[in-house]
Design a protein around this motif. Structure first.
Motif, PDB file in Angstrom:
ATOM      1  N   ASP A 144      12.243 -11.348  -6.310  1.00  0.00           N
ATOM      2  CA  ASP A 144      13.433 -10.700  -5.751  1.00  0.00           C
ATOM      3  C   ASP A 144      13.051  -9.305  -5.269  1.00  0.00           C
ATOM      4  OD1 ASP A 144      15.910  -9.721  -5.145  1.00  0.00           O
ATOM      5  OD2 ASP A 144      16.547  -9.495  -7.230  1.00  0.00           O
ATOM      6  N   LEU A 145      13.393  -8.994  -4.033  1.00  0.00           N
ATOM      7  CA  LEU A 145      13.056  -7.691  -3.460  1.00  0.00           C
ATOM      8  C   LEU A 145      14.308  -6.888  -3.124  1.00  0.00           C
ATOM      9  CD1 LEU A 145      10.169  -8.805  -1.058  1.00  0.00           C
ATOM     10  CD2 LEU A 145       9.992  -7.933  -3.387  1.00  0.00           C
ATOM     11  N   SER A 146      15.396  -7.151  -3.835  1.00  0.00           N
ATOM     12  CA  SER A 146      16.659  -6.478  -3.519  1.00  0.00           C
ATOM     13  C   SER A 146      16.626  -4.984  -3.834  1.00  0.00           C
ATOM     14  CB  SER A 146      17.812  -7.139  -4.271  1.00  0.00           C
ATOM     15  OG  SER A 146      17.597  -7.096  -5.675  1.00  0.00           O
ATOM     16  N   HIS A 147      15.625  -4.552  -4.614  1.00  0.00           N
ATOM     17  CA  HIS A 147      15.502  -3.129  -4.922  1.00  0.00           C
ATOM     18  C   HIS A 147      15.125  -2.309  -3.690  1.00  0.00           C
ATOM     19  CE1 HIS A 147      11.477  -4.770  -4.941  1.00  0.00           C
ATOM     20  NE2 HIS A 147      11.049  -3.564  -4.650  1.00  0.00           N
ATOM     21  N   SER A 148      14.468  -2.946  -2.732  1.00  0.00           N
ATOM     22  CA  SER A 148      13.828  -2.220  -1.645  1.00  0.00           C
ATOM     23  C   SER A 148      14.823  -1.424  -0.802  1.00  0.00           C
ATOM     24  CB  SER A 148      13.056  -3.196  -0.751  1.00  0.00           C
ATOM     25  OG  SER A 148      12.479  -2.520   0.342  1.00  0.00           O
ATOM     26  N   SER A 149      15.916  -2.060  -0.400  1.00  0.00           N
ATOM     27  CA  SER A 149      16.877  -1.372   0.466  1.00  0.00           C
ATOM     28  C   SER A 149      17.500  -0.176  -0.242  1.00  0.00           C
ATOM     29  CB  SER A 149      17.972  -2.352   0.922  1.00  0.00           C
ATOM     30  OG  SER A 149      18.620  -2.923  -0.195  1.00  0.00           O
TER      31      SER A 149
END
Length: 333
Positions: free
Chosen positions: A294-299
């Protein structure tokens, strides 16, 4: 971040030019490690060293096409390197590069913040040791326990803890990842990670999945939030020593301090600490992701990390300026 609150040296760390150059530096560090093992021919490595540059203006157009920032950067490098570009990014996943780049950005930001916080401590130490008096019916009298020097002693104690917190935050964030997709070293030797991180002045992540664990970034942001809250305290309390008959620092011209406070906008900018605290909450919510990929932290991080570091840098500058004005007014008095 609005330019009003972005000081040049800190803002530079968050420019695309700085980020792109750091991406190239990480990719080159990985290539150098492979070349030392004979996995990249020396003539190809020499060409890569000479020509591995990016066109900052070209990348946004490529990103519109690729919908992926790192792919756009690598595409631009491919345009410059031709067939030698096949040696770039071997065995890596995007987060290997981007998380390592982010660690270098946050470490650079921490260096600026620590230096400013140390300067604040030096200033508060002088202020805490200064003689203070209070006007009573137009005559000097001994300052009460709430005088400016006593207040500065409390601020100094707090600021010194903030220096320690920021130094720990710098250490906790100075970690890189060169372990491939989901961090299992399927296509890259763990020794490569150690070597690359060491060359960049980072520690290799002890355990990572697709990304470096976000408790590190959360701790970093909480440290920023506490420091910002301490500055808010100073900026809220300082005008009290220029608003009435009290004159501190051996008869300082409190009107000068009050004018500096008003013109400097301290009362308004202290509220920026609210933003840093809110951003810390967002960082804490990034710790638990839905899946190891999961890369939802990026934004979220694209907003909160530049904003929090720039706001704290600005608050430190405002606070130091106002305290120096306090002491300068005493010198002129």
């Amino acid at each position: 971040m609005t330019p009003n609150y972005a000081r040049p040296e800190m803002a530079r760390i968050w420019t695309t030019a700085f980020k792109y150059a750091t991406v190239v530096a990480v990719e080159l560090a990985v290539c150098e490690a492979y070349a030392r093992r004979g996995l990249i021919p020396s003539d190809a490595m020499n060409r890569i060293r000479r020509h591995a540059r990016v066109d900052d203006d070209r990348i946004p157009a490529l990103e519109q096409r690729t919908r992926h920032e790192l792919v756009a950067i690598l595409t631009n490098l491919e345009e410059r390197l031709g067939s030698d570009s096949r040696f770039l990014h071997m065995g890596l996943t995007s987060s290997d590069v981007l998380d390592t780049v982010l660690a270098l950005q946050l470490r650079s930001a921490a260096d600026l913040l620590i230096a400013a916080e140390v300067s604040l401590c030096d200033l508060l130490r002088c202020l805490a040791s200064a003689q203070t008096v209070e006007l009573q019916h137009g005559h000097p009298a001994q300052s009460d326990p709430r005088g400016l020097s006593r207040a500065a002693t409390g601020w100094l104690d707090e600021a010194q803890r903030n220096v320690s917190r920021l130094r720990r935050a710098r250490d906790i964030i100075s970690v890189g990842k060169i372990s491939g997709a989901v961090g299992n070293f399927a296509h890259v030797d763990p020794a490569i990670e150690v070597e690359v991180c060491s060359g960049l002045g980072l520690e290799p992540a002890l355990a990572a999945n697709q990304i470096i664990q976000r408790d590190r970034h959360a701790e970093y942001c909480v440290s920023l939030a506490i420091s910002a809250s301490s500055l808010e305290r100073i900026l809220r309390e300082l005008p009290n020593f220029a608003a009435t008959q009290r004159v501190d620092l051996a008869g300082a011209a409190f009107c000068s301090l009050f004018d500096s406070w008003t013109l400097g906008g301290g009362g308004g900018v202290s509220a920026l600490a609210h933003v840093v605290r809110a951003n810390a909450l967002a960082a804490l919510q990034n710790v638990a992701l839905w899946h190891e990929r999961d890369l939802s932290h990026s934004s979220v991080e694209r907003l909160i990390l530049p904003d929090s570091t720039m706001i704290l840098d600005y608050l430190l500058d405002v606070t130091i300026h106002l305290l120096r004005t306090t002491m300068d007014s005493d010198t002129r008095a």
